[in-house]
Scaffold this active site. Structure first.
Site, mmCIF file in Angstrom:
data_model
loop_
_atom_site.group_PDB
_atom_site.id
_atom_site.type_symbol
_atom_site.label_atom_id
_atom_site.label_comp_id
_atom_site.label_asym_id
_atom_site.label_seq_id
_atom_site.Cartn_x
_atom_site.Cartn_y
_atom_site.Cartn_z
ATOM 1 C CD GLU A 257 40.595 39.844 39.465
ATOM 2 O OE1 GLU A 257 40.333 39.235 38.414
ATOM 3 O OE2 GLU A 257 41.570 39.580 40.188
ATOM 4 C CD1 TRP B 160 42.734 36.655 45.964
ATOM 5 C CD2 TRP B 160 41.503 37.298 47.712
ATOM 6 N NE1 TRP B 160 41.445 36.843 45.525
ATOM 7 C CE2 TRP B 160 40.657 37.230 46.565
ATOM 8 C CE3 TRP B 160 40.942 37.672 48.922
ATOM 9 C CZ2 TRP B 160 39.292 37.523 46.617
ATOM 10 C CZ3 TRP B 160 39.586 37.974 48.971
ATOM 11 C CH2 TRP B 160 38.774 37.889 47.827
ATOM 12 C CG ASP B 161 42.651 32.355 44.728
ATOM 13 O OD1 ASP B 161 42.933 33.553 44.705
ATOM 14 O OD2 ASP B 161 42.214 31.737 43.747
ATOM 15 C CE LYS C 163 36.935 37.432 37.385
ATOM 16 N NZ LYS C 163 38.391 37.589 37.375
ATOM 17 C CD GLN C 164 36.380 37.726 42.454
ATOM 18 O OE1 GLN C 164 36.882 38.028 41.376
ATOM 19 N NE2 GLN C 164 36.989 36.958 43.328
HETATM 20 C C1 BGC Z 1 39.706 36.144 40.616
HETATM 21 C C2 BGC Z 1 40.673 36.446 41.739
HETATM 22 C C3 BGC Z 1 41.497 35.224 42.007
HETATM 23 C C4 BGC Z 1 42.170 34.722 40.751
HETATM 24 C C5 BGC Z 1 42.886 33.401 40.950
HETATM 25 C C6 BGC Z 1 40.483 35.670 39.398
HETATM 26 O O1 BGC Z 1 39.597 35.339 38.368
HETATM 27 O O2 BGC Z 1 38.974 37.285 40.267
HETATM 28 O O3 BGC Z 1 39.959 36.809 42.900
HETATM 29 O O4 BGC Z 1 42.455 35.503 42.975
HETATM 30 O O5 BGC Z 1 41.211 34.511 39.739
HETATM 31 O O6 BGC Z 1 41.979 32.407 41.319
#
Ligand code: BGC
Length: 775
Positions: free
Chosen positions: A488, A357-358, A600-601
Site C-alpha cells: 500500500e 482480503w486477509d 509495506k508488505q
Molecule cells: C494492509 C492490508 C490489510 C489491512 C487489514 C493493511 O495495513 O496493508 O493488506 O488488508 O491492513 O489488515
C-alpha cells in the site's frame, strides 16, 4: 515494544497495575466466542484511560463517509461493527465512595487470561481514599459452548472494615464508538425490563435497525450462601441497574454472579427477541456459573485437541502461538456463513470489524487445518452469498456482463472502505477470493464445491479481469493500469506484477473449472451457463489474455518488477533508514512514502508465495534478496510470508527471525498499536509460519507433504491438524519427524522426497538417513 506480560505456557499474565498499559491490556485480555466479544474492560467504574468495547458479530452501523470532495465511486459509508451494551457493569461503593482503580491505591493487581480453559481472571487489593481496603477477584468468560451466553463472578472482601457495600449491577447501552465519523451515538432504546434479579435491555441500531437484547440474571452470595437483599431499580436512558445494599465484615466475602445473554435480531424474530433472551438467560442461570464454566473448559479442551501447537524449550514462543490460536478461535468459529473475520476481531474498533482480503489470503489455511471443513467452507460461502453485491459494485464502476469486483472492505457485500486510492484500487483482492476456492478444494478435496458454488464466483471474477485489462499497442500485451498492489506504499501504479499475475491466474483457473464442471456434471453446467448467460466464446477471450498478459520484469537483475515504474525509484534499502524514520507511515509524509522504494508488505513475494510451484528456487531467491531488504514490514501481514519463503530457501535463521516478529506482535506491543486492538488476521500468518514455514507442510496432488526444520532455540515442536477426515499429530525434533494418525483414515504422506503410507492409528518416523538442518 513492551515486555510486561509474564511468560507462561497456557496463560497470559500481567502483574501490577500500570494505567499507562491499561488499553494495551484491554486488547490482549479480550474475550470472544465468535458471536460476541469484548475488550478486557473492568467490571467496576474506571475513570482512567480506557477503550470500552463490547461487540456483537454481524451487527454494524453504516457510518456516513467523511471526505473533502465527493467523487463518483466513493462508498456512501464505512460500515462498523459497533460498541454495544455492556453486560459486565458493576458499581461498587463504600460509604458513598466509588471503587475506581484510577482513584484508589492499587496493590496485588493481577490479570490472567487462561487460554486452556477460556476465561479471564483479575484480582487486586484497593485502598479507598477513606482508608478502607477491599480485595477483589473477578472471573468471566464468553461461552464457546453456547455462544449467546456469558458469565461473570465478582468477589469482594472487605479487609479492614465492617460496614455497608452498595452494589449496582447494570447493563449500559448508552455507549459510543471512539471512531464515529460524526460523533453520533448508534443505538436507540426499544425496551427495558427489570425484575428483582433479571434485567433485559433491547436496543436498535439507527439506519440498519438491528436489534440486540442484552439480558442478565444476578445472584448475590455472602460466603457460600445465596442471599436476597432488597433491590432498588435504577432506570436511565439505555441503562438498567439493580442496586443492593449489603452489610459486610472482614469475615464475609460478597459474591455477585451475573449470567448474561446477547441475542440479536439476525438470529431471532424481533418481536420475540426479549422473550428468547429471557429463556436463554434463565436456562443459563439455572445451570449457574460453575456448570457454565465447566462447559466452557470442555469446549476449549476439544478445540485445543484439534489445533494446539506445542513448542518445547521456549516458553515465550509457546505462549505466543497459543495466544494466536486462542484469539483466532475467539473471533471465528465458522458456525455462521454470514460472519467473517475482521482484522481486529472483537478487540477494538479499528478496521470497523469489516472483512478484508486477509480472510482469504491469510486466515483460511488456519481454519482449514484446525477445524472441520465446514468452517473453511463457510468463509467461502460468505463471499458466494455476496456475489450479487460484488456484481453491483462492478456495475457501479461501469463493468458489465455479470463481472464481479468484490469489495476490499465490507460488512454486507458493499464496498465500504474510506481510502479510495489505497483500498479501492487494490483490485487484487478479487484474485485472493478465487485463490481461496482453489485452496479450499485443494485442502479438503471437496470437488463438489466447484460446481455448486465456486464456478459461479470464478466466472464473475474472470469477467471482471477480462474487462479490466486493456491492450497496449506499445507493449503488444494486455496491461492493467491504475492499481494498488498489496504494497500500500505505492498507489495508482501500472502493471503491478502481483495483480497481473493474479488476473491471469484467475482467468486460467476459471477456464479450467468451466471445462471440469462441463465434463463431469454436464447438466449442472448447462444450468449454470444458462443462469449466467455464459458463452464459451468467453473462454477464448480469457485464453488470449492469459497468453498475452504483460509481466514487468528486469532481465538484468532476474527479478519481476513490482510495477512499471519501480526501477525509477531511488534504490535504497531499509538499512538506509534511521530509527527516527520508523514507522514510515507515522513519520513520513504520504507523498514521500509513495515516491520511495520502501515496501509495506509482501507484494511480488506474495505472488511467489501463492504460486511457488511455478518458479524455481533461484528465481524465488533473487526476488526475495531484492525485495526483502526494501521491505519495512509495516503491515502485520508481512513477516509471515517472508518467514515461509525464507524457510523454503533454507534460510532457517531468517525464517525464525521473521516468525519472531509476528508471534509476539501484540503480546509485546511491537508496533505500538496493540491498544487499538489485536492483529487477529496476522495471527493466522503466525500459525502459517510454523506449519508451512518450519514444518514445510504443503498439499500437493491431494497429498500432504512435509519439509521440516527445527529452529535452533526449540527442543521440539508438534502440532495437530485435520486433513480429509484424518486427525494427525506431527512432531519435529532434532532427530526427525514423527507423524501420528489419530484417526481411522489412512493416508499417504510425503516427507521430503520419500512417500510413506500412514495407516489408520499408525505412526511414521523419518528415515534415519535423513539429515536435519539445525540452525
Ligand atoms: C494492509 C492490508 C490489510 C489491512 C487489514 C493493511 O495495513 O496493508 O493488506 O488488508 O491492513 O489488515
Amino acid at each position: 515494544m513492551k515486555n510486561y506480560i509474564k511468560a507462561d505456557e497456557w496463560k497470559i499474565i500481567e502483574e501490577g497495575f500500570d494505567p499507562l498499559l491499561n488499553k494495551i491490556s484491554e486488547s490482549i485480555f479480550s474475550l470472544g466466542n465468535g458471536r460476541m466479544g469484548q475488550r478486557a474492560n473492568f467490571e467496576e467504574s474506571y475513570t482512567g484511560d480506557t477503550l470500552q468495547g463490547n461487540y456483537i458479530a454481524g451487527v454494524y452501523y453504516p457510518d456516513k463517509t467523511r471526505v473533502g470532495w465527493w467523487k463518483n465511486g466513493y462508498p456512501e459509508s464505512l460500515a462498523k461493527v459497533i460498541n454495544a451494551a455492556s453486560w459486565i457493569g458493576l458499581d461498587i461503593s463504600v460509604d458513598g465512595e466509588t471503587l475506581d482503580l484510577a482513584q484508589a491505591e492499587v496493590s496485588n493487581f493481577r490479570r490472567e487470561l487462561n487460554m486452556r480453559e477460556g476465561y479471564l481472571l483479575r484480582s487486586f487489593t484497593a485502598r479507598l481514599k477513606s482508608g478502607k481496603t477491599l480485595e477483589v477477584t473477578a472471573q468471566r468468560f464468553c461461552s464457546i459452548a453456547n455462544d449467546e451466553v456469558a458469565a461473570l463472578r465478582y468477589n469482594i472482601t472487605p479487609v479492614d472494615f465492617s460496614g455497608t457495600i452498595k452494589l449496582t449491577a447494570f447493563i449500559d447501552g448508552d455507549v459510543i464508538n471512539q471512531d464515529s465519523n460524526y460523533g453520533e451515538k448508534f443505538w436507540e432504546q426499544v425496551e427495558g425490563k427489570l425484575s428483582d434479579n433479571e434485567a433485559y435491555l433491547t436496543l436498535r441500531t439507527k439506519k440498519t435497525a438491528f436489534e440486540v437484547c442484552t439480558g442478565t440474571s444476578v445472584s448475590v452470595f455472602k460466603g457460600k450462601e445465596q442471599v436476597h437483599p432488597e433491590m432498588e431499580a435504577v432506570y436511565k436512558e439505555k441503562y438498567l441497574g439493580q442496586t443492593f445494599n449489603m452489610a459486610c465484615s472482614p469475615e464475609d466475602t460478597l459474591s455477585i454472579c451475573k449470567v448474561a445473554a446477547n441475542l440479536s435480531s439476525e438470529n431471532h424474530p424481533k418481536d420475540l427477541l426479549m422473550a428468547h433472551c429471557r429463556q436463554v438467560v434463565q436456562a443459563a442461570a439455572a445451570l449457574g456459573f460453575e456448570q457454565l464454566l465447566q462447559a466452557q473448559v470442555a469446549a476449549w479442551a476439544s478445540k485445543w485437541q484439534e489445533s494446539d501447537i506445542v513448542i518445547e524449550g521456549d516458553v515465550a514462543a509457546q505462549q505466543a502461538i497459543r495466544f494466536n490460536i486462542f484469539q483466532l478461535f475467539q473471533t471465528y468459529t465458522g458456525k455462521d456463513d454470514r460472519l467473517n473475520i475482521g482484522p481486529k476481531g472483537f478487540t477494538g474498533e479499528k478496521y470497523g470489524g469489516s472483512t478484508f482480503w486477509d480472510t482469504e489470503a491469510y486466515c483460511l489455511p488456519f481454519y482449514l487445518a484446525t477445524a472441520e471443513p465446514a468452517v473453511g467452507r463457510n468463509l467461502l460461502i460468505y463471499r458466494y452469498k455476496q456475489l450479487d453485491k460484488a456484481i453491483e459494485n462492478a456495475e457501479k464502476l461501469g463493468f458489465k456482463n455479470g463481472a464481479a469486483l468484490y469489495p476490499m472492505v465490507t460488512m454486507n457485500g458493499e464496498e465500504c472502505h474510506n481510502e479510495w486510492e489505497i483500498t479501492f484500487e487494490e483490485i487484487h483482492r478479487n484474485g485472493a477470493i478465487a485463490f481461496a476456492i482453489y485452496n479450499y478444494i485443494r485442502y479438503t478435496g471437496d470437488e463438489a464445491y466447484m460446481a455448486d458454488y465456486g464456478l459461479e464466483v470464478l466466472i464473475a471474477i474472470a469477467r471482471f479481469w477480462k474487462q479490466r485489462v486493456n491492450w497496449s499497442n506499445d507493449k503488444h500485451r494486455y496491461v492493467i493500469l491504475g492499481v494498488t498492489g498489496p504494497n500500500e506504499y505505492e498507489n495508482n501504479v501500472d502493471n503491478n506484477w502481483y495483480t497481473n499475475l493474479m488476473a491471469s491466474w484467475c482467468l486460467k483457473y476459471a477456464a479450467e473449472a468451466v471445462y471440469q464442471v462441463k465434463m463431469q456434471l454436464p447438466k449442472q453446467y448447462r444450468q449454470l451457463a444458462g443462469k449466467l448467460d455464459f458463452k464459451e466464446k468467453e473462454l477464448a477471450d480469457w485464453a488470449v489474455i492469459v497468453e498475452k498478459m504483460y509481466y514487468p520484469q528486469d532481465p538484468k537483475r532476474g527479478i519481476f518488477l513490482q510495477q512499471d515504474g519501480y526501477l525509477d525509484k531511488e534504490p535504497l534499502t531499509v538499512k538506509h533508514l534511521s530509527a527516527s524514520d520508523r514507522p514510515l507511515n507515522q513519520k513520513w509524509s504520504w507523498d514521500r512514502i509513495l515516491r520511495s522504494c520502501f515496501i509495506k508488505q509482501a507484494d511480488v513475494l506474495q505472488g511467489l508465495y501463492f504460486f511457488e510451484e511455478d518458479y524455481d528456487l533461484e528465481t524465488i531467491r533473487r526476488n526475495f534478496d531484492y525485495y526483502e531488504p526494501k521491505t519495512v514490514h509495516e503491515s502485520s501481514l508481512s513477516p509471515c510470508v517472508h518467514s515461509i519463503l525464507a524457510a523454503k530457501l533454507n534460510d532457517e535463521a531468517r525464517a525464525y527471525e521473521f516468525y519472531l516478529r509476528t508471534a509476539r506482535l501484540d503480546l509485546d506491543d511491537y508496533n505500538n498499536d496493540t491498544e487499538d486492538g489485536l492483529h487477529i488476521t496476522s495471527m493466522a500468518g503466525t500459525w502459517m509460519s510454523i506449519v508451512e514455514g518450519f514444518a514445510g507442510m504443503r498439499v500437493r496432488e491431494g497429498q500432504l507433504q512435509f519439509n521440516p526444520f527445527l529452529p535452533g532455540k526449540w527442543e521440539a515442536f508438534s502440532f495437530s491438524i485435520l486433513f480429509r477426515g484424518a486427525r494427525l499429530n506431527i512432531r519435529i525434533t532434532e532427530h526427525g519427524i514423527k507423524i501420528k494418525n489419530d484417526s481411522a483414515v489412512p493416508l499417504t504422506v510425503k516427507v521430503r522426497e520419500s512417500t510413506r503410507q500412514l495407516a489408520a492409528y499408525g505412526e511414521i518416523k523419518a528415515d534415519d538417513s535423513m539429515i536435519w538442518p539445525v540452525m
